[in-house]
Design an enzyme around this catalytic site. Structure first.
Site, PDB file in Angstrom:
ATOM      1  N   TYR A 368       2.365   3.262  -3.269  1.00 48.31           N
ATOM      2  CA  TYR A 368       1.165   3.126  -2.504  1.00 48.31           C
ATOM      3  C   TYR A 368       1.063   4.610  -1.103  1.00 48.31           C
ATOM      4  O   TYR A 368       1.988   4.526  -0.528  1.00 48.31           O
ATOM      5  CB  TYR A 368       1.116   1.753  -1.155  1.00 48.31           C
ATOM      6  N   CYS A 369       0.881   5.225  -1.709  1.00 44.52           N
ATOM      7  CA  CYS A 369       0.080   6.708  -0.905  1.00 44.52           C
ATOM      8  C   CYS A 369       1.768   7.664  -1.176  1.00 44.52           C
ATOM      9  O   CYS A 369       1.811   8.137  -2.117  1.00 44.52           O
ATOM     10  CB  CYS A 369       0.160   6.481   0.791  1.00 44.52           C
TER      11      CYS A 369
END
Length: 635
Positions: A368-369
């Site tokens: 994530y990210c």
């Protein structure tokens, strides 16, 4: 016309001053006058505020002597942006004359709505409205003002001409200033983008809604509460100054492991950098290949486990997936020398730990990210080392590898900003409150100025909102890693240049990645724009599935099927650009999670019984502690 507007505004300001004086009972009331009792009350309010302020100053002086003074000063952020705005041609006589003429015309037009000045009409009889339209019998219609903005939606902004003029002038000048920034010439594209961002930040900060004497809603709240709203708001302000961070949620509303991050599980492995959580299965059988999630270490992992209804973790467990989660430790002085290599090595170590624990050859992964950016580098390292088969698939949530179109965050990435970050990190780690302030500025009206108005000016109680609680639960970052990340990726965009970077002595070439990938982007993402996330598809040699989700960086990811919100788009025909993808895409209502689950199961549908070490903490299984673990609670 300009003279008429000036005279009228003088009268309006005098009326406003008189009204404020009346509100506070008269500045120097005569003894025995009707205003005297009210004046005594407001004097008591002023005395209480002065006492609160004095106590705060004494407290802060003590901290300063101890070397523990708080770091945060929002004015410095505005001052930094103001220096950039000086590049606007506001000293140009032609620009000044045009602004003055438009302001005078606007003032006369607005005041005319109230039956004042040369443009006076019957109240409510604005442009395009015939006399008598919109007004009930014997009642004046609400003025029809030329500009609208949700910050000024309350009827108080239109009840009196002073507040109508002040907010309409503000909106007009905001448009003009942003327009000047958009038309600025002779600047490099990056500098122009920085100028435009700074201009918008400045005009947001200068909204009359942000100041008590120009906010009629705040003045009315003070009148109704007899000043108690001012006391509450002042206490809220000083509490935030003490901790150096805006408060968005009622303190104590959420407790980790009790009403947030509550999916059952155990910490089964840990290092000084992270804990590895394994969640307890709720189905009799699970997919043989487990799932390992890498959340960003710039935030807490429980964004994916907010509560039972919103939890991606709980939902994935219910789909028959063995779910593992990495919980990163917030940086301290002992982590000063950590660099990106250490996080890549940690991802490989966690992959091997899950494989060894369950005796499986490979794992599914999610990044994530920033952890997704790192996962891409990890896959490249494994591919170079001939160990790519350790990862059965990789899912990327709003992750970037090509930072050319990285959005507004690029406005904070230049040599001056990177050097400043170094000065903010004398102990070797960056206080997470700085990063929180940066992300808040990206959505200033939602995450800064609305809080200023509601909680400082109006003295309202804080809500109990789990997402905002997570947003304020900041983590510290290793400063050395953070600076090199900004330089190498955001500024110099080296990750997409084959072998320009390396980790642990292994060159990184994204083109070597053949792992099947699922790439999710948010259509309205302001942190990792969809256009930027899309570029990941250009650098992978393996099969990839791209999904464009409705909403942004958080809501676009945390969107459970039960909510029935938003939508997502797929395009099985393939596309070379995001525009082509969108043009040929099929829209689907609701959450993209089921689409992802079907994709994951298609990679390897084999199931096994959920027993033994598939159930953490069972007989003979030595674990460390219950989820969510202690690392997530540490500042």
């Amino acid at each position: 016309m300009a003279t008429d507007a000036t005279d009228l505004m003088t009268r309006i300001f005098q009326d406003h001053a008189s009204q404020v004086t009346d509100l506070f009972g008269g500045l120097v009331p005569k003894e025995g006058s009707p205003e005297a009792e009210s004046a005594v009350h407001w004097a008591e309010i002023a005395g209480r505020m002065h006492s609160i302020w004095t106590d705060f100053q004494v407290e802060q002086l003590g901290k300063a002597r101890d070397g523990k003074g708080h770091w945060s000063d929002p004015v410095k952020w505005v001052a930094s942006a103001e220096a950039v705005v000086r590049q606007l041609p506001l000293a140009d006589p032609e620009v000044q004359q045009r602004l003055w003429n438009e302001a005078a015309q606007l003032i006369n037009g607005v005041l005319g709505q109230y039956g004042l000045g040369p443009a006076a009409t019957a109240p409510g009889q604005g442009a395009g409205q015939d006399a008598g339209q919109g007004a009930g019998e014997g009642a004046a219609a609400e003025p029809v003002l030329p500009r609208a903005d949700r910050r000024f939606a309350d009827p108080e902004w239109r009840r009196q001409p002073f507040f109508a003029v002040i907010h309409q002038l503000y909106l007009m000048l905001s448009e003009q200033l942003v327009g000047l920034a958009e038309k600025a010439e002779g600047l490099e594209p990056a500098r122009k983008a920085q100028l435009l961002f700074a201009t918008r930040a400045i005009v947001d900060a200068l909204s009359p809604a942000n100041f008590p004497m120009t906010n009629p809603v705040a003045l009315e709240a003070a009148r109704r509460s007899q000043g108690e709203s001012l006391i509450r708001g002042f206490e809220n302000l000083l509490d935030d100054m003490r901790k150096g961070q805006l408060t968005h949620v009622r303190p104590g509303a959420f407790v980790l492991g009790e009403n947030i991050a509550v999916t059952p599980g155990k910490v089964v492995f840990e290092t000084p950098l992270y804990q590895l959580i394994q969640y307890t299965p709720t189905t009799d059988k699970v997919l043989k290949t487990p799932l390992l999630i890498f959340p960003p270490w710039i935030n807490r992992f429980y964004i994916l486990d907010l509560n039972a209804k919103k939890s991606f973790v709980r939902w994935a467990v219910e789909q028959g997936v063995s779910v593992f989660m990495v919980s990163w430790k917030s940086a301290d002085a002992a982590m000063a020398d950590l660099v990106w290599d250490d996080y890549i090595a940690a991802q490989i170590e966690a992959i091997d730990a899950v494989r060894a624990r369950l005796g499986v050859p490979s794992v599914h992964t999610i990044g994530y990210c920033v952890a997704g950016t790192t996962l891409a580098a990890t896959l490249a390292v494994l591919a170079r080392k001939g160990e790519a088969d350790k990862v059965a698939s990789a899912t990327f949530f709003t992750a970037q590898v090509d930072f050319e179109d990285a959005g507004d965050l690029r406005n904070f990435i230049d040599d001056q900003q990177i050097e400043a970050i170094g000065k903010l990190s004398p102990e070797g780690y960056l206080d997470g409150r700085y990063l929180a302030a940066t992300f808040n500025i990206l959505r200033g009206n939602d995450l800064i100025w609305s809080t200023v108005e509601k909680n400082y000016l109006l003295g309202e109680d804080y809500p109990a909102f789990d997402l905002l609680h997570w947003n304020g639960d900041v983590t510290n970052l290793p400063a050395r890693w953070h600076r090199s990340y900004l330089r190498d990726l955001y500024r110099d965009n080296r990750l997409v240049v084959a072998d320009s970077l390396q980790a642990g002595g292994v060159p990184i070439d994204l083109h070597r990645i053949t792992t099947p990938t699922y790439i999710q982007a948010g259509r309205e993402d302001h942190i990792a724009p969809a256009r930027s996330v899309w570029k990941l598809t250009h650098y992978l040699a393996g099969p990839s599935t791209f999904v464009l989700a409705g909403s942004g960086h958080i809501a676009g990811v945390v969107n459970p099927p039960s909510a029935g919100k938003y939508q997502y788009w797929t395009n099985d025909a393939g596309a070379d650009t995001l525009e082509a993808f969108v043009e040929g895409a099929r829209e689907h209502p609701g959450s993209w999670w089921p689409h992802w689950a079907a994709w994951l199961q298609a990679r390897d549908p084999v199931q096994v019984a959920a027993r033994g070490k598939r159930r953490p903490g069972g007989r003979g299984d030595k674990v460390i502690e219950d989820a969510p673990g202690r690392y997530v609670t540490q500042r």
